[in-house]
Scaffold this motif. Structure first.
Motif, PDB file in Angstrom:
ATOM      1  N   GLN A  32       0.856  -1.185   0.000  1.00 17.88           N
ATOM      2  CA  GLN A  32       0.000   0.000   0.000  1.00 17.88           C
ATOM      3  C   GLN A  32       0.890   1.233   0.000  1.00 17.88           C
ATOM      4  O   GLN A  32       2.096   1.144   0.201  1.00 17.88           O
ATOM      5  N   ASP A  82      -1.915   4.534   3.688  1.00 19.43           N
ATOM      6  CA  ASP A  82      -2.944   3.497   3.676  1.00 19.43           C
ATOM      7  C   ASP A  82      -2.501   2.180   4.312  1.00 19.43           C
ATOM      8  O   ASP A  82      -3.264   1.199   4.285  1.00 19.43           O
ATOM      9  N   SER A 142      -2.079  -0.821   6.556  1.00 18.98           N
ATOM     10  CA  SER A 142      -2.863  -1.418   7.649  1.00 18.98           C
ATOM     11  C   SER A 142      -1.890  -2.059   8.640  1.00 18.98           C
ATOM     12  O   SER A 142      -1.607  -3.260   8.569  1.00 18.98           O
ATOM     13  N   TYR A 143      -1.383  -1.276   9.547  1.00 19.05           N
ATOM     14  CA  TYR A 143      -0.388  -1.772  10.496  1.00 19.05           C
ATOM     15  C   TYR A 143      -0.933  -2.906  11.350  1.00 19.05           C
ATOM     16  O   TYR A 143      -0.191  -3.775  11.807  1.00 19.05           O
ATOM     17  N   SER A 144      -2.256  -2.913  11.572  1.00 20.33           N
ATOM     18  CA  SER A 144      -2.856  -3.955  12.407  1.00 20.33           C
ATOM     19  C   SER A 144      -2.724  -5.336  11.777  1.00 20.33           C
ATOM     20  O   SER A 144      -2.896  -6.349  12.472  1.00 20.33           O
ATOM     21  N   ALA A 145      -2.396  -5.393  10.477  1.00 20.02           N
ATOM     22  CA  ALA A 145      -2.230  -6.691   9.822  1.00 20.02           C
ATOM     23  C   ALA A 145      -0.907  -7.344  10.173  1.00 20.02           C
ATOM     24  O   ALA A 145      -0.733  -8.549   9.996  1.00 20.02           O
ATOM     25  N   ASN A 164       2.338  -4.334  15.124  1.00 15.08           N
ATOM     26  CA  ASN A 164       1.010  -4.050  14.603  1.00 15.08           C
ATOM     27  C   ASN A 164       0.498  -2.653  14.948  1.00 15.08           C
ATOM     28  O   ASN A 164      -0.699  -2.443  15.115  1.00 15.08           O
ATOM     29  N   SER A 165       1.420  -1.708  15.099  1.00 13.77           N
ATOM     30  CA  SER A 165       0.988  -0.332  15.311  1.00 13.77           C
ATOM     31  C   SER A 165       1.915   0.614  14.567  1.00 13.77           C
ATOM     32  O   SER A 165       3.080   0.291  14.285  1.00 13.77           O
ATOM     33  N   LYS A 166       1.397   1.787  14.248  1.00 13.46           N
ATOM     34  CA  LYS A 166       2.157   2.786  13.498  1.00 13.46           C
ATOM     35  C   LYS A 166       3.430   3.194  14.237  1.00 13.46           C
ATOM     36  O   LYS A 166       4.457   3.499  13.627  1.00 13.46           O
TER      37      LYS A 166
END
Length: 418
Positions: free
Chosen positions: A73, A77, A79-82, A88-90
């Motif tokens: 992406q 856009d 999706s860090y949670s993926a 899993n975070s910014k």
């Protein structure tokens, strides 16, 4: 270090002889350090590969990335949670920014690729929870698959204290990629890491063995590296890799220049790395055409360079009869250079290489001194011709139609010549 490397991607292609490294290339998903890339095989496959290599007396090196994750992406856009926890975070990543290569902080904090997708999201190494988890994932890989060494991708993008932490944690040889032609720059990475990929030497090897400069330039570079690096004998030296044009793209049909270059590579100080396809004269001029698939070659074991490198392996294995530890810990000694020749001594061998290419030169090369015993006979184990040693170990190396020579006392002749 008594290592040699064959870079294989993604299949085993073992050149006969004393090959001691197998190489697994980028085997992990770009967005999950805990999983193997299924396109390269299963965990069972990698365990089988490791066991097969070790059974042959070889070692396993893997290519590892700890600088970034891949995401398909644009930066806003993602999706860090993926990503798996704790990635899993910014906040697990640095803020997106384009690199200013004149600024080391920018190199370490910005993203190698910000677009177009896939982008490479830069790990926030300063976040101890994130970086420790990433390091531990590699420690687990080393233990699970019995890994013997690591090629660390994009090492110059990681602050040096974190590289030192990584080297200490994994407990195996790590050679770091700091793509730069400056010895002063690249030498900073040996210390935090045990080894560095020898890019400064590569630039000079291309210029020298394609005949664009003289051997004096190469000799000066070798001496500079001996002063600048902590240990030149654990640097990983190469002629081809996946990020630079292959040597055969520079020298056309001149396989003799390739033979001289790889002879130098095998006997100079450091760990020689042979990238898959070099032995078949793959000639891709840059990424991605320098990453040709191996299977199109039919794995030709009768190719000129294949057989030549196989012989060099056997010579290199024999050459440490003086004692393996002392051979691989001592630097090659330059005996002389000219516009057309270089001679260097390594253990009981004197290697004479040329950059003239096919057809060669009619000029001999006068070596004024060596460790050979005066007034004895020596043999070139590549051609089986002989010559006489004079005062102070000096001798004349006759022309050989551009081919390299490897001189050795005749007492060892039976190992290579009738």
């Amino acid at each position: 270090m008594g290592f040699q490397a064959i870079w294989i991607s993604p299949v085993i292609h073992n050149i006969e002889g004393n090959t001691t490294w197998g190489y697994a290339y980028h085997g992990y998903w770009g967005d999950n350090p805990y999983l193997l890339n299924e396109h390269f095989g299963t965990p069972g496959d990698l365990k089988s590969l490791s066991a097969a290599l070790h059974k042959r007396g070889m070692s396993l090196m893997v290519d590892i990335v700890i600088n970034h994750f891949a995401a398909n992406q644009t930066p806003p856009d993602i999706s860090y949670s993926a990503f798996p926890s704790p990635f899993n975070s910014k906040s697990s990543f640095h803020q997106p920014c384009d690199i200013d290569y004149a600024n080391q902080t920018s190199i370490e904090d910005c993203w190698v690729v910000t677009g177009p997708p896939p982008v490479l999201a830069d790990i926030n190494s300063e976040n101890a929870t994130v970086f420790n988890a990433l390091v531990q994932s590699v420690v687990d890989i080393v233990k699970t698959y019995d890994v013997d060494g690591i090629r660390l991708d994009t090492a110059k993008y990681i602050p040096k204290p974190f590289l030192a932490q990584f080297q200490d944690a994994v407990g195996v040889l790590v050679t770091g990629e700091a793509f730069n032609d400056s010895t002063a720059y690249v030498s900073q990475y040996q210390g935090p890491l045990e080894s560095a990929i020898n890019y400064p030497l590569w630039y000079v090897l291309v210029d020298t063995f394609t005949g664009r400069t003289t051997f004096d330039y190469l000799a000066a570079t070798i001496k500079t590296e001996e002063r600048s690096f902590l240990d030149a004998n654990v640097l990983t030296n190469f002629l081809d890799n996946h990020d630079v044009p292959r040597l055969a793209s520079w020298d056309g049909d001149d396989v003799v220049r390739d033979k001289n270059a790889v002879t130098f590579l095998m006997f100079t100080s450091g760990i020689p790395v042979v990238y898959y396809g070099f032995e078949l004269r793959f000639n891709g001029s840059g990424d991605p055409v320098n990453r040709e698939p191996m299977w199109t070659s039919s794995y030709n074991t009768n190719a000129t360079l294949y057989k030549y490198i196989s012989k060099l392996h056997k010579v290199r294995d024999f050459s440490h009869v003086v004692g393996k530890a002392s051979y691989f810990s001592s630097n090659a000694k330059i005996l002389g250079t000219s516009a057309e020749y270089m001679a260097l001594q390594r253990g009981p061998l004197v290697v004479v290489v040329s950059n003239v290419g096919v057809g060669g030169t009619k000029n001999s090369f006068d070596i004024t001194a060596s460790d050979f015993i005066p007034h004895t006979t020596i043999v070139d184990i590549l051609s089986c011709s002989t010559t006489r040693v004079g005062h102070a170990g000096g001798f004349v190396s006759p022309p050989n139609e551009g081919e390299a020579r490897i001189w050795i006392p005749t007492s060892y002749k039976s190992s290579f010549c009738p």
